[in-house]
Design a protein around this motif. Structure first.
Motif, PDB file in Angstrom:
ATOM      1  N   SER A 139       0.817  -1.218   0.000  1.00 32.45           N
ATOM      2  CA  SER A 139       0.000   0.000   0.000  1.00 32.45           C
ATOM      3  C   SER A 139       0.842   1.255   0.000  1.00 32.45           C
ATOM      4  O   SER A 139       0.471   2.271   0.584  1.00 32.45           O
ATOM      5  N   ILE A 140       1.989   1.214  -0.628  1.00 30.98           N
ATOM      6  CA  ILE A 140       2.860   2.379  -0.723  1.00 30.98           C
ATOM      7  C   ILE A 140       2.519   3.147  -1.993  1.00 30.98           C
ATOM      8  O   ILE A 140       2.598   2.592  -3.090  1.00 30.98           O
ATOM      9  N   GLN A 162      10.958  13.194   2.854  1.00 28.20           N
ATOM     10  CA  GLN A 162      10.526  12.083   3.691  1.00 28.20           C
ATOM     11  C   GLN A 162      11.241  10.786   3.305  1.00 28.20           C
ATOM     12  O   GLN A 162      10.620   9.761   3.040  1.00 28.20           O
ATOM     13  N   ASN A 163      12.554  10.818   3.255  1.00 27.33           N
ATOM     14  CA  ASN A 163      13.327   9.643   2.867  1.00 27.33           C
ATOM     15  C   ASN A 163      12.884   9.198   1.468  1.00 27.33           C
ATOM     16  O   ASN A 163      12.272   9.966   0.735  1.00 27.33           O
ATOM     17  N   THR A 164      13.179   7.986   1.066  1.00 27.90           N
ATOM     18  CA  THR A 164      12.735   7.515  -0.245  1.00 27.90           C
ATOM     19  C   THR A 164      11.261   7.136  -0.183  1.00 27.90           C
ATOM     20  O   THR A 164      10.736   6.757   0.872  1.00 27.90           O
ATOM     21  N   ALA A 165      10.612   7.203  -1.339  1.00 24.23           N
ATOM     22  CA  ALA A 165       9.174   6.960  -1.378  1.00 24.23           C
ATOM     23  C   ALA A 165       8.828   5.540  -0.955  1.00 24.23           C
ATOM     24  O   ALA A 165       7.799   5.301  -0.315  1.00 24.23           O
ATOM     25  N   SER A 166       9.676   4.579  -1.284  1.00 18.27           N
ATOM     26  CA  SER A 166       9.383   3.187  -0.950  1.00 18.27           C
ATOM     27  C   SER A 166       9.487   2.913   0.544  1.00 18.27           C
ATOM     28  O   SER A 166       9.013   1.873   1.017  1.00 18.27           O
ATOM     29  N   GLN A 167      10.067   3.800   1.317  1.00 19.29           N
ATOM     30  CA  GLN A 167      10.233   3.588   2.755  1.00 19.29           C
ATOM     31  C   GLN A 167       9.331   4.465   3.613  1.00 19.29           C
ATOM     32  O   GLN A 167       9.016   4.098   4.736  1.00 19.29           O
ATOM     33  N   SER A 168       8.912   5.606   3.080  1.00 21.19           N
ATOM     34  CA  SER A 168       8.203   6.551   3.944  1.00 21.19           C
ATOM     35  C   SER A 168       6.844   6.983   3.423  1.00 21.19           C
ATOM     36  O   SER A 168       6.052   7.540   4.179  1.00 21.19           O
ATOM     37  N   ALA A 169       6.557   6.772   2.141  1.00 17.98           N
ATOM     38  CA  ALA A 169       5.297   7.274   1.590  1.00 17.98           C
ATOM     39  C   ALA A 169       4.116   6.437   2.078  1.00 17.98           C
ATOM     40  O   ALA A 169       4.177   5.215   2.105  1.00 17.98           O
ATOM     41  N   ARG A 170       3.049   7.113   2.465  1.00 21.69           N
ATOM     42  CA  ARG A 170       1.816   6.468   2.891  1.00 21.69           C
ATOM     43  C   ARG A 170       0.629   7.214   2.281  1.00 21.69           C
ATOM     44  O   ARG A 170       0.723   8.406   1.974  1.00 21.69           O
ATOM     45  N   PRO A 171      -0.496   6.534   2.074  1.00 24.75           N
ATOM     46  CA  PRO A 171      -1.686   7.232   1.556  1.00 24.75           C
ATOM     47  C   PRO A 171      -2.201   8.241   2.569  1.00 24.75           C
ATOM     48  O   PRO A 171      -2.259   7.963   3.772  1.00 24.75           O
ATOM     49  N   LEU A 172      -2.593   9.430   2.088  1.00 26.88           N
ATOM     50  CA  LEU A 172      -3.030  10.520   2.966  1.00 26.88           C
ATOM     51  C   LEU A 172      -4.399  11.030   2.542  1.00 26.88           C
ATOM     52  O   LEU A 172      -4.736  11.027   1.349  1.00 26.88           O
ATOM     53  N   ASP A 173      -5.164  11.477   3.512  1.00 29.12           N
ATOM     54  CA  ASP A 173      -6.402  12.181   3.243  1.00 29.12           C
ATOM     55  C   ASP A 173      -6.068  13.633   2.899  1.00 29.12           C
ATOM     56  O   ASP A 173      -5.169  14.228   3.493  1.00 29.12           O
ATOM     57  N   THR A 174      -6.789  14.209   1.946  1.00 29.89           N
ATOM     58  CA  THR A 174      -6.447  15.549   1.476  1.00 29.89           C
ATOM     59  C   THR A 174      -6.989  16.672   2.354  1.00 29.89           C
ATOM     60  O   THR A 174      -6.593  17.825   2.173  1.00 29.89           O
ATOM     61  N   PHE A 175      -7.865  16.375   3.309  1.00 31.73           N
ATOM     62  CA  PHE A 175      -8.499  17.453   4.063  1.00 31.73           C
ATOM     63  C   PHE A 175      -7.492  18.230   4.906  1.00 31.73           C
ATOM     64  O   PHE A 175      -7.651  19.439   5.115  1.00 31.73           O
ATOM     65  N   THR A 176      -6.486  17.574   5.422  1.00 30.94           N
ATOM     66  CA  THR A 176      -5.524  18.242   6.296  1.00 30.94           C
ATOM     67  C   THR A 176      -4.481  19.051   5.522  1.00 30.94           C
ATOM     68  O   THR A 176      -3.620  19.683   6.143  1.00 30.94           O
ATOM     69  N   LEU A 177      -4.548  19.055   4.199  1.00 29.91           N
ATOM     70  CA  LEU A 177      -3.551  19.741   3.381  1.00 29.91           C
ATOM     71  C   LEU A 177      -4.141  21.005   2.765  1.00 29.91           C
ATOM     72  O   LEU A 177      -5.318  21.058   2.401  1.00 29.91           O
TER      73      LEU A 177
END
Length: 323
Positions: A139-140, A162-177
């Protein structure tokens, strides 16, 4: 001979009748326009007689035409600014306007996300031309642009890598952005190694001295629900402002076993002791639970009895035949 003479006599008489009819028809065609012209002239003359005034008599005013009869429909044209004179955090750290940047920078604001119905950052990214998004194993999320994908595209949060995408990326909700900004092209000079294809920057909502509040509630297909709320404004302490947002996003997905949940709480404090000095503290808590659908295996004639027994989701035996 007598019969032939009789035919000639009748033939000449017939020709005289046809000729006379043709002459009458032509005369009628010529006379019709003349009569019509005479009638028009007569009517015009009578009209002139009606409007003729005697010496010393004031002419009657002609009635004015109704202006609304020939009025055109009103056309309203509004210009929309492209925001090229605004500065962009992702494109430069020197407050350079967007029109003067030597590369392409695109952004999707919170207003755009609400308009597009973008629930997650991946949905917002796909609204940008030339950028694609998706999920890999675990789920990256990944992004692709200009022929590069995966770790060749840097992922940042408020300008911090946030480091490399394969290690740190997570799905985010857009409301907080507040927005999602994308820099297309090599950006390693600004954000370090790995940004060969480009960079994606998540921009959080910032504290503001103006009191404000937002709320969102939605329900859609596949049992998709979304609840979010946020508020901001002054804290009561001089020059100290706050912002707090929370969201809960869940959906069952369009296939079985594809349930996803995203929860987020984001807060920030901003202290501005002077007009040219500002210190902002950001804090974000994220929690996600996803079961992403990666596709259904294709079974074709070259595969026979590919799975003869399945226990607890595990293949116990597989037999393949060469195509």
């Amino acid at each position: 001979m007598e019969y032939g003479q009789t035919s000639s006599i009748f033939g000449s008489a017939r020709m005289r009748v046809v000729t006379a009819c043709a002459i009458l028809f032509i005369q009628s065609l010529i006379a019709a326009p003349i009569v019509a012209s005479a009638q028009d002239a007569g009517s015009q003359g009578s009209s002139d007689q009606r409007h003729t005034t005697r010496p010393g008599q004031r002419a009657a005013a002609k009635p004015l035409a109704d202006p609304s009869a020939d009025a055109l429909n009103e056309v309203l044209i509004q210009a929309t600014k492209l925001g090229l004179d605004t500065t962009n955090e992702t494109g430069s750290r020197l407050n350079v306007p967007a029109r003067e940047l030597p590369f392409s920078v695109s952004d999707v604001t919170q207003k755009d996300m609400q308009l597009y119905g973008a629930r997650t950052v991946n949905d917002a990214i796909e609204a940008i031309v030339g950028v694609t998004g998706g999920f890999t194993s675990g789920s990256i999320p990944y992004y692709g642009m200009r022929g590069f994908t995966g770790n060749d595209v840097s992922v940042m949060h408020d300008g911090i890598r946030q480091n490399t995408a394969s290690q740190s990326a997570r799905p985010l909700d857009t409301f907080t952005l507040a927005s999602v900004e994308v820099l297309k092209g090599p950006s390693s000079v600004i954000y370090g190694e790995g940004a060969v294809g480009g960079a994606v920057n998540y921009v959080s909502k910032s504290p503001d001295p103006t009191p404000q509040a937002e709320a969102l509630l939605s329900y859609g297909s596949w049992n998709s629900t979304r609840v979010a709320a946020g508020a901001g404004g002054p804290t009561g302490v001089e020059n100290l402002n706050f912002r707090l947002d929370a969201s809960d996003n869940s959906t069952d997905g369009y296939v079985a076993n594809n349930h996803s949940e995203y929860r987020a709480v984001a807060g920030s404090l901003g202290w501005q002791p002077a007009a040219d000095t500002k210190v902002t503290w950001y804090e974000t808590y994220l929690q996600d639970s996803t079961q992403n659908y990666y596709g259904t295996p294709v079974v074709y004639d070259a595969v026979v009895n590919a799975t003869t027994g399945v226990e607890s989701g595990q293949v116990s035996f597989m037999k393949l035949y060469d195509a």
